[in-house]
Design a protein around this motif. Structure first.
Motif, mmCIF file in Angstrom:
data_model
loop_
_atom_site.group_PDB
_atom_site.id
_atom_site.type_symbol
_atom_site.label_atom_id
_atom_site.label_comp_id
_atom_site.label_asym_id
_atom_site.label_seq_id
_atom_site.Cartn_x
_atom_site.Cartn_y
_atom_site.Cartn_z
ATOM 1 N N GLU A 116 -6.363 13.260 -4.502
ATOM 2 C CA GLU A 116 -6.399 11.977 -5.208
ATOM 3 C C GLU A 116 -5.847 10.848 -4.339
ATOM 4 O O GLU A 116 -6.401 9.750 -4.317
ATOM 5 C CB GLU A 116 -5.631 12.074 -6.527
ATOM 6 C CG GLU A 116 -6.338 12.951 -7.542
ATOM 7 C CD GLU A 116 -5.461 13.376 -8.701
ATOM 8 O OE1 GLU A 116 -6.027 13.603 -9.784
ATOM 9 O OE2 GLU A 116 -4.228 13.498 -8.524
ATOM 10 N N LEU A 117 -4.784 11.125 -3.605
ATOM 11 C CA LEU A 117 -4.238 10.120 -2.689
ATOM 12 C C LEU A 117 -5.237 9.803 -1.585
ATOM 13 O O LEU A 117 -5.415 8.642 -1.212
ATOM 14 C CB LEU A 117 -2.912 10.593 -2.089
ATOM 15 C CG LEU A 117 -1.728 10.623 -3.048
ATOM 16 C CD1 LEU A 117 -0.533 11.298 -2.389
ATOM 17 C CD2 LEU A 117 -1.363 9.229 -3.514
ATOM 18 N N ALA A 163 2.092 6.558 -6.823
ATOM 19 C CA ALA A 163 1.010 7.422 -7.314
ATOM 20 C C ALA A 163 1.362 8.887 -7.086
ATOM 21 O O ALA A 163 1.152 9.738 -7.961
ATOM 22 C CB ALA A 163 -0.307 7.076 -6.626
ATOM 23 N N SER A 164 1.912 9.194 -5.921
ATOM 24 C CA SER A 164 2.324 10.562 -5.618
ATOM 25 C C SER A 164 3.423 11.020 -6.568
ATOM 26 O O SER A 164 3.372 12.116 -7.117
ATOM 27 C CB SER A 164 2.813 10.651 -4.172
ATOM 28 O OG SER A 164 3.338 11.930 -3.906
ATOM 29 N N TYR A 193 2.730 9.944 2.039
ATOM 30 C CA TYR A 193 3.160 9.331 0.789
ATOM 31 C C TYR A 193 3.788 10.325 -0.185
ATOM 32 O O TYR A 193 4.290 9.935 -1.223
ATOM 33 C CB TYR A 193 1.969 8.637 0.116
ATOM 34 C CG TYR A 193 1.396 7.578 1.017
ATOM 35 C CD1 TYR A 193 2.021 6.342 1.131
ATOM 36 C CD2 TYR A 193 0.266 7.819 1.785
ATOM 37 C CE1 TYR A 193 1.517 5.372 1.987
ATOM 38 C CE2 TYR A 193 -0.241 6.856 2.628
ATOM 39 C CZ TYR A 193 0.384 5.634 2.731
ATOM 40 O OH TYR A 193 -0.098 4.679 3.567
ATOM 41 N N ARG A 225 0.842 -1.206 0.000
ATOM 42 C CA ARG A 225 0.000 0.000 0.000
ATOM 43 C C ARG A 225 0.873 1.250 0.000
ATOM 44 O O ARG A 225 0.641 2.190 -0.738
ATOM 45 C CB ARG A 225 -0.919 -0.026 1.219
ATOM 46 C CG ARG A 225 -1.769 1.210 1.398
ATOM 47 C CD ARG A 225 -2.624 1.057 2.664
ATOM 48 N NE ARG A 225 -3.240 2.275 3.084
ATOM 49 C CZ ARG A 225 -4.478 2.644 2.769
ATOM 50 N NH1 ARG A 225 -5.222 1.871 2.017
ATOM 51 N NH2 ARG A 225 -4.973 3.774 3.209
ATOM 52 N N ALA A 266 -0.081 12.357 -8.522
ATOM 53 C CA ALA A 266 -1.365 12.371 -7.825
ATOM 54 C C ALA A 266 -1.378 13.495 -6.794
ATOM 55 O O ALA A 266 -0.404 13.705 -6.071
ATOM 56 C CB ALA A 266 -1.611 11.031 -7.133
ATOM 57 N N ASN A 324 1.027 3.936 -3.122
ATOM 58 C CA ASN A 324 0.647 5.336 -2.945
ATOM 59 C C ASN A 324 1.835 6.281 -3.121
ATOM 60 O O ASN A 324 1.665 7.402 -3.587
ATOM 61 C CB ASN A 324 -0.045 5.532 -1.601
ATOM 62 C CG ASN A 324 -1.448 4.983 -1.651
ATOM 63 O OD1 ASN A 324 -2.250 5.387 -2.481
ATOM 64 N ND2 ASN A 324 -1.744 4.032 -0.796
ATOM 65 N N THR A 356 -8.451 9.903 -1.779
ATOM 66 C CA THR A 356 -9.502 9.080 -2.371
ATOM 67 C C THR A 356 -9.021 7.649 -2.554
ATOM 68 O O THR A 356 -9.733 6.689 -2.227
ATOM 69 C CB THR A 356 -9.958 9.673 -3.715
ATOM 70 O OG1 THR A 356 -10.462 10.994 -3.489
ATOM 71 C CG2 THR A 356 -11.036 8.818 -4.369
ATOM 72 N N ARG A 357 -7.801 7.487 -3.063
ATOM 73 C CA ARG A 357 -7.239 6.148 -3.268
ATOM 74 C C ARG A 357 -7.161 5.372 -1.956
ATOM 75 O O ARG A 357 -7.370 4.170 -1.933
ATOM 76 C CB ARG A 357 -5.824 6.248 -3.857
ATOM 77 C CG ARG A 357 -5.761 6.679 -5.303
ATOM 78 C CD ARG A 357 -4.322 6.867 -5.761
ATOM 79 N NE ARG A 357 -3.508 5.687 -5.580
ATOM 80 C CZ ARG A 357 -3.425 4.671 -6.453
ATOM 81 N NH1 ARG A 357 -4.112 4.717 -7.562
ATOM 82 N NH2 ARG A 357 -2.652 3.641 -6.211
ATOM 83 N N MET A 358 -6.842 6.070 -0.863
ATOM 84 C CA MET A 358 -6.650 5.407 0.422
ATOM 85 C C MET A 358 -7.924 5.334 1.246
ATOM 86 O O MET A 358 -7.960 4.657 2.268
ATOM 87 C CB MET A 358 -5.569 6.143 1.226
ATOM 88 C CG MET A 358 -4.210 6.046 0.584
ATOM 89 S SD MET A 358 -2.928 6.832 1.568
ATOM 90 C CE MET A 358 -3.422 8.538 1.493
ATOM 91 N N ALA A 377 -2.387 11.232 3.649
ATOM 92 C CA ALA A 377 -1.917 11.370 2.265
ATOM 93 C C ALA A 377 -0.547 12.032 2.213
ATOM 94 O O ALA A 377 0.275 11.697 1.353
ATOM 95 C CB ALA A 377 -2.921 12.167 1.441
#
Length: 99
Positions: free
Chosen positions: A46-47, A37-38, A62, A30, A42, A34, A49-51, A59
Motif C-alpha cells: 500500500e505504501l 500511513a504506515s 517509512y 511526503r 498501511a 507516509n 502504491t501511495r508513493m 516503502a
C-alpha cells in the motif's frame, strides 16, 4: 504530485502563509504522510502504491518502529500465549491494525 507541478516559489509562498519555518521542506510532508500511513497500518504494498514506487525498498523507509507499535506487538504476543494454541485473537480497539 511532481516537482514540476509545484515550483519552489509556490512552496515558499505556501509555507510562509502557513507560518511554517524554512527548515520544513516539501519532501518532509511526503515523509510525514507516509510514516503516518504506515503507523495507521498501511502494508508495504500500500505504501508503494501511495508513493508510486515499484520496489519495496523505498516503502520500508517509512515503516519506522515506534514504541507504541512495539508495545502493541508485545501485548498481542502475550494475548496469543494466554489464549493458548498460538492463535491471535481479534484486533482490539487499542491495536486496530491487528496481527
Amino acid at each position: 504530485m511532481r516537482r514540476s507541478n509545484f515550483r519552489d516559489d509556490d512552496w515558499v509562498k505556501a509555507r510562509k502563509a502557513a507560518g511554517v519555518t524554512a527548515e520544513l521542506h516539501f519532501h518532509d510532508l511526503r515523509h510525514t504522510g507516509n510514516t503516518l500511513a504506515s503507523t495507521a497500518g498501511a502494508s508495504t504494498r500500500e505504501l508503494m502504491t501511495r508513493m508510486g514506487h515499484s520496489s519495496s525498498r523505498a516503502a520500508l523507509i517509512y515503516q519506522h518502529m515506534t514504541s507504541d507499535r512495539d508495545r502493541a506487538i508485545a501485548d498481542r504476543f502475550s494475548a496469543m500465549i494466554r489464549g493458548g494454541g498460538g492463535v491471535a485473537s481479534e484486533p482490539s480497539e487499542k491495536d486496530p491494525a491487528g496481527p
